[in-house]
Write a protein that holds these residues in place. Structure first.
Motif, PDB file in Angstrom:
ATOM      1  N   SER A  20      -0.910 -14.570  11.632  1.00 40.64           N
ATOM      2  CA  SER A  20      -1.995 -13.857  10.957  1.00 40.64           C
ATOM      3  C   SER A  20      -1.869 -12.362  11.199  1.00 40.64           C
ATOM      4  CB  SER A  20      -3.347 -14.361  11.458  1.00 40.64           C
ATOM      5  OG  SER A  20      -3.509 -15.716  11.130  1.00 40.64           O
ATOM      6  N   LYS A  21      -2.011 -11.581  10.112  1.00 38.35           N
ATOM      7  CA  LYS A  21      -1.848 -10.131  10.249  1.00 38.35           C
ATOM      8  C   LYS A  21      -2.574  -9.383   9.149  1.00 38.35           C
ATOM      9  CE  LYS A  21       2.389 -10.113   7.594  1.00 38.35           C
ATOM     10  NZ  LYS A  21       3.784  -9.809   7.513  1.00 38.35           N
ATOM     11  N   VAL A  22      -2.869  -8.133   9.452  1.00 37.67           N
ATOM     12  CA  VAL A  22      -3.413  -7.168   8.499  1.00 37.67           C
ATOM     13  C   VAL A  22      -2.426  -6.019   8.454  1.00 37.67           C
ATOM     14  CG1 VAL A  22      -5.278  -5.551   7.996  1.00 37.67           C
ATOM     15  CG2 VAL A  22      -5.806  -7.725   9.046  1.00 37.67           C
ATOM     16  N   GLN A  23      -2.143  -5.539   7.268  1.00 41.56           N
ATOM     17  CA  GLN A  23      -1.240  -4.396   7.141  1.00 41.56           C
ATOM     18  C   GLN A  23      -1.959  -3.303   6.361  1.00 41.56           C
ATOM     19  OE1 GLN A  23       2.491  -5.204   5.184  1.00 41.56           O
ATOM     20  NE2 GLN A  23       3.418  -3.364   6.030  1.00 41.56           N
ATOM     21  N   ILE A  24      -2.096  -2.134   6.975  1.00 43.62           N
ATOM     22  CA  ILE A  24      -2.682  -0.971   6.301  1.00 43.62           C
ATOM     23  C   ILE A  24      -1.531  -0.254   5.601  1.00 43.62           C
ATOM     24  CG2 ILE A  24      -4.007   1.164   6.557  1.00 43.62           C
ATOM     25  CD1 ILE A  24      -5.541  -1.433   7.274  1.00 43.62           C
ATOM     26  N   VAL A  25      -1.592  -0.197   4.274  1.00 46.64           N
ATOM     27  CA  VAL A  25      -0.487   0.362   3.492  1.00 46.64           C
ATOM     28  C   VAL A  25      -0.840   1.677   2.810  1.00 46.64           C
ATOM     29  CG1 VAL A  25       0.597  -1.880   3.130  1.00 46.64           C
ATOM     30  CG2 VAL A  25      -1.079  -1.062   1.481  1.00 46.64           C
ATOM     31  N   ALA A  26      -2.130   2.004   2.710  1.00 47.82           N
ATOM     32  CA  ALA A  26      -2.555   3.243   2.058  1.00 47.82           C
ATOM     33  C   ALA A  26      -3.694   3.863   2.858  1.00 47.82           C
ATOM     34  CB  ALA A  26      -3.005   2.970   0.635  1.00 47.82           C
ATOM     35  N   LEU A  27      -3.670   5.185   2.938  1.00 49.07           N
ATOM     36  CA  LEU A  27      -4.670   5.914   3.714  1.00 49.07           C
ATOM     37  C   LEU A  27      -4.996   7.221   3.015  1.00 49.07           C
ATOM     38  CD1 LEU A  27      -6.274   6.693   6.308  1.00 49.07           C
ATOM     39  CD2 LEU A  27      -4.110   7.445   7.272  1.00 49.07           C
ATOM     40  N   ASP A  28      -6.269   7.450   2.761  1.00 48.72           N
ATOM     41  CA  ASP A  28      -6.757   8.728   2.260  1.00 48.72           C
ATOM     42  C   ASP A  28      -7.575   9.331   3.396  1.00 48.72           C
ATOM     43  OD1 ASP A  28      -8.198  10.846   1.179  1.00 48.72           O
ATOM     44  OD2 ASP A  28      -8.589   9.832  -0.717  1.00 48.72           O
TER      45      ASP A  28
END
Length: 161
Positions: free
Chosen positions: A111-119
């Motif tokens: 199980s994982k979360v991936q942050i791919v975009a950041l403003d």
């Protein structure tokens, strides 16, 4: 004379306002339209996105509907992949206002979360997730499955302030 004063004030307002930088047009290439969607056991599900602070250094990303909710807690440090274990991800189902089933990640390591975009200007993140959960309540059930899997999860959400 009043005509000239009004015209001069209007002209000054236009000139001064055109000199200031417009912070809303930050050209980050990231459009903020919040959403939370995934496939649960192969079926598309949509939820209302939420975020919250957890303690001093973690955040919660969640999606909620009238009859269910999914929460993911992790120590946010920017773009990257975050593994979820134990109680870091929970799924629950509701019947009216009563919780009728609960699930958590447990010992599963996929199980994982991936942050791919950041403003960073507007404090908005976008990401993906895959989560496998095991039922913790009720202990036995012929109605609720032993496990639930969320795949192809995606979200865009405001960071908690």
């Amino acid at each position: 004379m009043k005509k000239y004063t009004f015209t001069l004030l209007a002209l000054a307002t236009v000139l001064f306002s055109s000199c200031f930088k417009n912070d809303n047009n930050n050209n980050t290439g990231f459009y903020y339209d919040p959403y939370f969607v995934a496939e649960k056991n192969g079926l598309a599900v949509y939820a209302v996105p939420f975020s919250a602070k957890v303690g001093t250094d973690s955040i919660q990303v969640s999606g909620r509907s009238n009859d269910a909710g999914l929460r993911m807690n992790f120590k946010y440090t920017g773009k990257g992949t975050y593994a979820l274990t134990g109680n870091q991800a929970k799924y629950y189902q509701l019947l009216g206002k009563d919780t009728v089933s609960r699930y958590n990640v447990g010992l599963d390591t996929s199980s994982k979360v991936q942050i791919v975009a950041l403003d960073s200007i507007n404090k908005v993140i976008g990401g993906t997730f895959t989560i496998k959960l095991k039922r913790t309540f009720p202990a036995t059930s012929s109605i609720y499955p032993d496990s639930v899997k969320f795949t192809k999860g995606q979200f865009v959400i405001a960071l908690p302030r």
